[in-house]
Design a protein around this motif. Sequence first.
Motif, PDB file in Angstrom:
ATOM      1  N   PHE A   1       4.911   3.212   5.779  1.00  0.00           N
ATOM      2  CA  PHE A   1       4.321   2.681   4.850  1.00  0.00           C
ATOM      3  C   PHE A   1       3.251   3.344   4.220  1.00  0.00           C
TER       4      PHE A   1
ATOM      5  N   GLN B   1       8.482  -2.220  -2.301  1.00  0.00           N
ATOM      6  CA  GLN B   1       7.940  -3.743  -1.934  1.00  0.00           C
ATOM      7  C   GLN B   1       7.368  -4.323  -3.100  1.00  0.00           C
TER       8      GLN B   1
ATOM      9  N   ALA C   1       2.548  -9.755  -2.504  1.00  0.00           N
ATOM     10  CA  ALA C   1       2.600 -11.154  -2.485  1.00  0.00           C
ATOM     11  C   ALA C   1       2.053 -11.665  -3.869  1.00  0.00           C
TER      12      ALA C   1
ATOM     13  N   ARG D   1      -8.553 -14.950   5.596  1.00  0.00           N
ATOM     14  CA  ARG D   1      -7.863 -15.192   4.086  1.00  0.00           C
ATOM     15  C   ARG D   1      -6.961 -16.074   4.216  1.00  0.00           C
TER      16      ARG D   1
HETATM   17  C1  PEP Z   1       0.060  -4.625   0.972  1.00  0.00           C
HETATM   18  O1  PEP Z   1       1.065  -4.952   1.428  1.00  0.00           O
HETATM   19  O2  PEP Z   1      -0.742  -3.544   0.947  1.00  0.00           O
HETATM   20  C2  PEP Z   1      -0.431  -5.892   0.102  1.00  0.00           C
HETATM   21  C3  PEP Z   1      -1.451  -5.988  -0.582  1.00  0.00           C
HETATM   22  O3  PEP Z   1      -0.067  -6.918   0.690  1.00  0.00           O
HETATM   23  P1  PEP Z   1       0.112  -8.655   0.152  1.00  0.00           P
HETATM   24  O4  PEP Z   1       0.765  -8.417  -1.164  1.00  0.00           O
HETATM   25  O5  PEP Z   1       0.900  -9.232   1.055  1.00  0.00           O
HETATM   26  O6  PEP Z   1      -1.230  -9.026  -0.031  1.00  0.00           O
END
Ligand code: PEP
Length: 335
Positions: free
Chosen positions: A128, A183, A186, A249
Amino acid sequence: MIAVLKANASQERCDMLITWLKKQGLAVHVSKGENQTVLGLVGDTASVDTDMLSSLDIVEKVTVVSDPFKAAGRKFHPDDSVIEIGDRGVKIGGGNFAVIAGPGCIESPEQLSGITDSVKTSGAGILFGGAFLPRSSPYDFQGLGAEGIQILTAEKKRSGIPVITEIKDIRSLPLFEDVDIIQVGARNTQNFDLLSELGGINKPILLKRGPACTIRELLMSAEYIIARGNDRVILCERGICSFDNAYLRDVLDISAIPLLHKLTHLPVVMDPCHAIRRASMIEPMAKAAVAAGADGLIIEVHNDPVHSRSGATQAITPDRFSEMMKKIQKLREVL
Ligand code: PEP
Ligand code: MN
Protein backbone atom coordinates in the motif's frame (compact mmCIF):
# COMPACT_ATOMS: atom_id res chain seq x y z
CA MET A 1 -34.64 -13.73 -8.22
CA ILE A 2 -32.40 -16.79 -8.44
CA ALA A 3 -32.75 -19.93 -10.52
CA VAL A 4 -30.77 -22.93 -9.29
CA LEU A 5 -30.03 -25.31 -12.17
CA LYS A 6 -30.01 -29.09 -11.88
CA ALA A 7 -26.61 -30.74 -11.51
CA ASN A 8 -27.03 -32.64 -14.80
CA ALA A 9 -28.08 -29.57 -16.85
CA SER A 10 -26.04 -29.50 -20.07
CA GLN A 11 -23.99 -26.41 -20.93
CA GLU A 12 -25.96 -25.99 -24.15
CA ARG A 13 -29.32 -25.89 -22.35
CA CYS A 14 -27.92 -23.49 -19.71
CA ASP A 15 -26.67 -21.16 -22.44
CA MET A 16 -30.03 -21.24 -24.19
CA LEU A 17 -31.80 -20.33 -20.95
CA ILE A 18 -29.35 -17.49 -20.21
CA THR A 19 -29.81 -16.08 -23.73
CA TRP A 20 -33.58 -16.22 -23.32
CA LEU A 21 -33.47 -14.51 -19.90
CA LYS A 22 -31.24 -11.74 -21.28
CA LYS A 23 -33.74 -11.23 -24.11
CA GLN A 24 -36.35 -10.57 -21.40
CA GLY A 25 -34.22 -7.55 -20.41
CA LEU A 26 -32.66 -9.16 -17.32
CA ALA A 27 -29.02 -9.04 -16.22
CA VAL A 28 -27.89 -12.60 -15.52
CA HIS A 29 -25.10 -13.30 -13.01
CA VAL A 30 -23.87 -16.85 -13.43
CA SER A 31 -22.25 -18.57 -10.44
CA LYS A 32 -20.81 -21.99 -11.23
CA GLY A 33 -20.23 -23.97 -8.06
CA GLU A 34 -18.78 -27.45 -7.76
CA ASN A 35 -22.18 -29.09 -7.65
CA GLN A 36 -24.62 -26.57 -9.05
CA THR A 37 -24.99 -23.48 -11.18
CA VAL A 38 -26.93 -20.53 -9.81
CA LEU A 39 -28.37 -17.86 -12.12
CA GLY A 40 -28.89 -14.53 -10.35
CA LEU A 41 -31.47 -12.43 -12.19
CA VAL A 42 -31.61 -8.66 -11.80
CA GLY A 43 -34.03 -6.26 -13.46
CA ASP A 44 -37.78 -6.33 -13.88
CA THR A 45 -38.18 -9.88 -12.56
CA ALA A 46 -41.91 -9.27 -12.02
CA SER A 47 -42.32 -9.85 -15.75
CA VAL A 48 -40.81 -13.35 -15.50
CA ASP A 49 -43.27 -16.24 -15.27
CA THR A 50 -41.80 -18.06 -12.27
CA ASP A 51 -44.06 -21.09 -12.74
CA MET A 52 -42.87 -21.50 -16.29
CA LEU A 53 -39.22 -21.04 -15.23
CA SER A 54 -39.54 -23.58 -12.38
CA SER A 55 -41.15 -26.12 -14.70
CA LEU A 56 -38.17 -26.22 -17.10
CA ASP A 57 -36.45 -29.60 -16.86
CA ILE A 58 -33.02 -28.07 -16.17
CA VAL A 59 -34.27 -25.87 -13.32
CA GLU A 60 -34.11 -27.21 -9.76
CA LYS A 61 -35.82 -24.27 -8.05
CA VAL A 62 -36.63 -20.59 -8.38
CA THR A 63 -36.47 -18.25 -5.38
CA VAL A 64 -37.34 -14.59 -5.05
CA VAL A 65 -34.55 -12.70 -3.27
CA SER A 66 -35.86 -9.88 -1.12
CA ASP A 67 -32.43 -8.49 -0.13
CA PRO A 68 -31.77 -5.16 -1.87
CA PHE A 69 -28.21 -6.27 -2.71
CA LYS A 70 -28.31 -8.94 -5.38
CA ALA A 71 -25.02 -9.54 -7.19
CA ALA A 72 -23.05 -8.88 -3.99
CA GLY A 73 -25.27 -11.25 -2.02
CA ARG A 74 -24.39 -14.80 -1.12
CA LYS A 75 -27.74 -16.05 -2.40
CA PHE A 76 -26.68 -15.10 -5.94
CA HIS A 77 -23.22 -16.57 -5.52
CA PRO A 78 -23.09 -19.23 -2.79
CA ASP A 79 -19.31 -19.87 -3.00
CA ASP A 80 -16.74 -17.37 -1.71
CA SER A 81 -15.30 -15.16 -4.44
CA VAL A 82 -11.57 -15.51 -4.91
CA ILE A 83 -9.98 -12.37 -6.30
CA GLU A 84 -6.66 -12.57 -8.11
CA ILE A 85 -4.35 -9.61 -7.66
CA GLY A 86 -1.70 -8.83 -10.26
CA ASP A 87 -0.09 -11.61 -12.27
CA ARG A 88 2.05 -13.34 -9.65
CA GLY A 89 -0.52 -15.55 -7.99
CA VAL A 90 -1.62 -13.35 -5.06
CA LYS A 91 -5.25 -14.12 -4.18
CA ILE A 92 -7.75 -12.87 -1.60
CA GLY A 93 -10.87 -14.72 -0.46
CA GLY A 94 -12.11 -18.31 -0.22
CA GLY A 95 -9.35 -19.31 2.20
CA ASN A 96 -6.68 -17.14 0.56
CA PHE A 97 -5.34 -14.66 3.10
CA ALA A 98 -3.31 -11.61 2.07
CA VAL A 99 -1.73 -8.79 4.04
CA ILE A 100 -1.55 -5.33 2.51
CA ALA A 101 1.09 -3.12 4.10
CA GLY A 102 2.92 0.14 3.49
CA PRO A 103 3.02 3.82 4.27
CA GLY A 104 -0.15 5.89 4.51
CA CYS A 105 1.81 8.53 2.65
CA ILE A 106 4.50 7.96 0.02
CA GLU A 107 7.25 10.48 0.72
CA SER A 108 10.15 9.50 -1.57
CA PRO A 109 11.40 6.56 -3.68
CA GLU A 110 14.02 5.73 -1.01
CA GLN A 111 11.43 5.71 1.79
CA LEU A 112 9.11 3.42 -0.18
CA SER A 113 11.75 0.93 -1.30
CA GLY A 114 13.04 0.50 2.26
CA ILE A 115 9.52 -0.22 3.50
CA THR A 116 8.74 -2.51 0.55
CA ASP A 117 11.75 -4.74 1.15
CA SER A 118 11.00 -5.14 4.82
CA VAL A 119 7.23 -5.75 4.56
CA LYS A 120 7.80 -8.22 1.73
CA THR A 121 10.32 -10.15 3.81
CA SER A 122 7.81 -10.21 6.67
CA GLY A 123 5.16 -11.79 4.43
CA ALA A 124 3.05 -8.92 3.06
CA GLY A 125 1.67 -9.87 -0.34
CA ILE A 126 0.56 -6.40 -1.49
CA LEU A 127 2.14 -2.97 -1.05
CA PHE A 128 0.00 0.00 0.00
CA GLY A 129 1.16 3.55 -0.62
CA GLY A 130 -0.92 6.71 -0.20
CA ALA A 131 -0.58 9.21 -3.06
CA PHE A 132 -3.90 11.09 -3.15
CA LEU A 133 -4.64 11.51 0.56
CA PRO A 134 -8.16 12.18 1.82
CA ARG A 135 -7.28 14.76 4.51
CA SER A 136 -9.90 16.32 6.75
CA SER A 137 -8.16 19.68 6.52
CA PRO A 138 -7.34 21.39 3.22
CA TYR A 139 -4.24 22.85 4.91
CA ASP A 140 -2.70 19.43 5.64
CA PHE A 141 -0.27 17.70 3.27
CA GLN A 142 -2.38 16.20 0.47
CA GLY A 143 0.14 13.58 -0.74
CA LEU A 144 2.46 13.52 -3.75
CA GLY A 145 -0.45 12.77 -6.13
CA ALA A 146 0.66 11.67 -9.62
CA GLU A 147 4.31 11.63 -8.55
CA GLY A 148 3.39 9.33 -5.64
CA ILE A 149 1.70 6.88 -8.01
CA GLN A 150 4.79 6.92 -10.22
CA ILE A 151 6.98 6.08 -7.21
CA LEU A 152 4.58 3.28 -6.25
CA THR A 153 4.44 1.68 -9.70
CA ALA A 154 8.23 1.99 -10.10
CA GLU A 155 8.50 0.11 -6.81
CA LYS A 156 6.16 -2.57 -8.16
CA LYS A 157 8.45 -2.99 -11.19
CA ARG A 158 11.57 -3.14 -9.04
CA SER A 159 10.28 -5.56 -6.40
CA GLY A 160 7.53 -7.48 -8.21
CA ILE A 161 4.97 -6.85 -5.46
CA PRO A 162 1.40 -5.87 -6.52
CA VAL A 163 0.30 -2.42 -5.36
CA ILE A 164 -2.80 -0.63 -4.08
CA THR A 165 -3.56 3.06 -3.69
CA GLU A 166 -6.61 5.25 -3.20
CA ILE A 167 -8.51 7.13 -5.89
CA LYS A 168 -10.41 10.29 -4.90
CA ASP A 169 -11.40 11.67 -8.28
CA ILE A 170 -12.36 9.66 -11.35
CA ARG A 171 -10.47 12.16 -13.53
CA SER A 172 -7.20 10.74 -12.20
CA LEU A 173 -8.08 7.17 -13.33
CA PRO A 174 -5.55 7.14 -16.23
CA LEU A 175 -2.77 7.45 -13.63
CA PHE A 176 -3.87 4.11 -12.10
CA GLU A 177 -3.12 1.96 -15.15
CA ASP A 178 -0.27 0.02 -13.47
CA VAL A 179 -1.93 -0.06 -10.05
CA ASP A 180 -3.25 -3.56 -9.19
CA ILE A 181 -6.06 -2.65 -6.77
CA ILE A 182 -7.85 0.70 -6.61
CA GLN A 183 -8.98 1.70 -3.13
CA VAL A 184 -12.17 3.65 -2.51
CA GLY A 185 -11.67 5.30 0.86
CA ALA A 186 -14.16 5.63 3.69
CA ARG A 187 -15.12 9.14 2.63
CA ASN A 188 -16.22 7.91 -0.79
CA THR A 189 -18.13 4.76 0.13
CA GLN A 190 -21.31 6.38 -1.12
CA ASN A 191 -19.89 8.41 -3.98
CA PHE A 192 -22.15 6.55 -6.37
CA ASP A 193 -20.85 8.15 -9.57
CA LEU A 194 -17.29 7.18 -8.66
CA LEU A 195 -18.44 3.63 -7.83
CA SER A 196 -20.29 3.27 -11.13
CA GLU A 197 -17.25 4.44 -13.08
CA LEU A 198 -15.08 1.90 -11.28
CA GLY A 199 -17.67 -0.72 -12.17
CA GLY A 200 -16.77 -0.13 -15.80
CA ILE A 201 -13.08 -1.02 -15.45
CA ASN A 202 -11.26 -4.33 -15.32
CA LYS A 203 -9.38 -4.09 -12.02
CA PRO A 204 -10.04 -5.18 -8.43
CA ILE A 205 -11.57 -2.48 -6.22
CA LEU A 206 -11.09 -2.36 -2.45
CA LEU A 207 -14.18 -0.67 -1.03
CA LYS A 208 -13.90 0.68 2.50
CA ARG A 209 -16.90 1.00 4.78
CA GLY A 210 -17.66 4.63 5.64
CA PRO A 211 -17.69 5.30 9.38
CA ALA A 212 -21.41 6.13 9.22
CA CYS A 213 -22.42 3.44 6.73
CA THR A 214 -24.53 0.48 7.69
CA ILE A 215 -23.63 -3.00 6.51
CA ARG A 216 -26.51 -2.80 4.07
CA GLU A 217 -25.27 0.53 2.67
CA LEU A 218 -21.79 -0.94 2.21
CA LEU A 219 -23.24 -3.87 0.28
CA MET A 220 -25.37 -1.55 -1.84
CA SER A 221 -22.22 0.44 -2.68
CA ALA A 222 -20.52 -2.79 -3.77
CA GLU A 223 -23.64 -3.44 -5.85
CA TYR A 224 -23.04 -0.14 -7.72
CA ILE A 225 -19.65 -1.46 -8.84
CA ILE A 226 -20.78 -5.00 -9.69
CA ALA A 227 -23.94 -3.83 -11.49
CA ARG A 228 -21.71 -2.15 -14.10
CA GLY A 229 -19.82 -5.40 -14.72
CA ASN A 230 -16.82 -5.35 -12.37
CA ASP A 231 -17.33 -8.14 -9.84
CA ARG A 232 -13.81 -8.01 -8.37
CA VAL A 233 -14.74 -6.13 -5.21
CA ILE A 234 -12.99 -6.54 -1.83
CA LEU A 235 -14.79 -5.11 1.18
CA CYS A 236 -12.89 -3.44 4.01
CA GLU A 237 -14.05 -2.73 7.55
CA ARG A 238 -12.12 0.20 9.06
CA GLY A 239 -14.14 1.42 12.02
CA ILE A 240 -17.46 3.15 12.56
CA CYS A 241 -18.57 6.24 14.49
CA SER A 242 -19.24 5.84 18.18
CA PHE A 243 -20.46 7.98 21.05
CA ASP A 244 -17.33 7.17 23.04
CA ASN A 245 -14.45 9.61 22.73
CA ALA A 246 -12.13 7.27 24.63
CA TYR A 247 -11.19 6.01 21.19
CA LEU A 248 -9.09 8.42 19.17
CA ARG A 249 -11.46 8.07 16.25
CA ASP A 250 -13.75 5.15 15.41
CA VAL A 251 -14.67 1.79 16.88
CA LEU A 252 -13.51 -1.24 14.95
CA ASP A 253 -16.53 -3.36 14.12
CA ILE A 254 -15.09 -6.88 14.36
CA SER A 255 -18.60 -8.32 14.14
CA ALA A 256 -18.85 -6.95 10.60
CA ILE A 257 -16.51 -9.74 9.46
CA PRO A 258 -18.67 -12.80 10.24
CA LEU A 259 -21.85 -10.90 9.35
CA LEU A 260 -20.49 -9.88 5.94
CA HIS A 261 -19.30 -13.44 5.32
CA LYS A 262 -22.87 -14.59 5.92
CA LEU A 263 -24.42 -11.97 3.63
CA THR A 264 -21.91 -11.76 0.80
CA HIS A 265 -19.45 -13.89 -1.18
CA LEU A 266 -17.02 -10.96 -1.48
CA PRO A 267 -13.73 -11.10 0.47
CA VAL A 268 -13.59 -9.02 3.65
CA VAL A 269 -10.39 -7.43 4.91
CA MET A 270 -9.79 -5.41 8.07
CA ASP A 271 -7.91 -2.14 8.47
CA PRO A 272 -7.36 -1.61 12.21
CA CYS A 273 -5.12 1.45 11.77
CA HIS A 274 -7.57 4.10 10.60
CA ALA A 275 -10.15 3.36 13.27
CA ILE A 276 -8.12 3.31 16.43
CA ARG A 277 -5.16 5.49 15.45
CA ARG A 278 -2.98 4.05 18.18
CA ALA A 279 0.03 2.03 17.09
CA SER A 280 -0.08 -0.02 20.30
CA MET A 281 -3.58 -1.33 19.48
CA ILE A 282 -2.93 -2.37 15.90
CA GLU A 283 -1.58 -5.83 16.72
CA PRO A 284 -4.35 -6.93 19.13
CA MET A 285 -7.04 -5.75 16.74
CA ALA A 286 -5.33 -7.38 13.75
CA LYS A 287 -5.25 -10.67 15.68
CA ALA A 288 -8.93 -10.27 16.58
CA ALA A 289 -9.78 -9.69 12.92
CA VAL A 290 -7.90 -12.80 11.84
CA ALA A 291 -9.64 -14.84 14.54
CA ALA A 292 -13.00 -13.48 13.32
CA GLY A 293 -12.28 -14.74 9.80
CA ALA A 294 -10.89 -11.76 7.90
CA ASP A 295 -9.53 -12.61 4.44
CA GLY A 296 -6.76 -10.08 4.86
CA LEU A 297 -5.42 -7.06 6.72
CA ILE A 298 -4.33 -3.56 5.81
CA ILE A 299 -1.54 -2.29 8.03
CA GLU A 300 0.16 1.09 7.83
CA VAL A 301 3.91 0.59 8.09
CA HIS A 302 6.26 3.56 8.18
CA ASN A 303 10.03 3.69 8.54
CA ASP A 304 9.76 6.62 10.96
CA PRO A 305 6.11 6.90 12.10
CA VAL A 306 6.63 9.92 14.38
CA HIS A 307 7.91 12.00 11.46
CA SER A 308 5.40 10.65 8.94
CA ARG A 309 3.77 13.43 6.90
CA SER A 310 0.33 11.97 7.74
CA GLY A 311 -1.17 9.53 10.24
CA ALA A 312 1.83 9.59 12.60
CA THR A 313 0.05 7.75 15.43
CA GLN A 314 -1.49 4.96 13.38
CA ALA A 315 1.51 3.34 11.71
CA ILE A 316 3.93 0.75 13.03
CA THR A 317 7.61 0.32 12.23
CA PRO A 318 8.84 -2.46 9.91
CA ASP A 319 10.33 -4.30 12.93
CA ARG A 320 7.08 -4.24 14.82
CA PHE A 321 5.25 -5.34 11.66
CA SER A 322 7.62 -8.28 11.32
CA GLU A 323 6.92 -9.38 14.91
CA MET A 324 3.19 -9.02 14.38
CA MET A 325 3.31 -11.09 11.17
CA LYS A 326 5.00 -13.97 12.99
CA LYS A 327 2.15 -14.03 15.52
CA ILE A 328 -0.50 -13.73 12.82
CA GLN A 329 1.08 -16.67 11.02
CA LYS A 330 1.00 -18.80 14.19
CA LEU A 331 -2.58 -17.76 14.91
CA ARG A 332 -3.63 -18.80 11.40
CA GLU A 333 -1.97 -22.19 11.86
CA VAL A 334 -3.91 -22.72 15.10
CA LEU A 335 -7.16 -21.66 13.47
C1 PEP B 1 -6.36 5.36 4.04
O1 PEP B 1 -6.53 4.16 3.76
O2 PEP B 1 -5.27 5.92 3.92
C2 PEP B 1 -7.49 6.11 4.62
C3 PEP B 1 -7.52 7.42 4.63
O3 PEP B 1 -8.43 5.30 5.18
P1 PEP B 1 -9.97 5.57 5.45
O4 PEP B 1 -10.54 5.92 4.11
O5 PEP B 1 -10.43 4.23 5.96
O6 PEP B 1 -10.10 6.65 6.47
MN1 MN C 1 -3.93 6.38 5.69
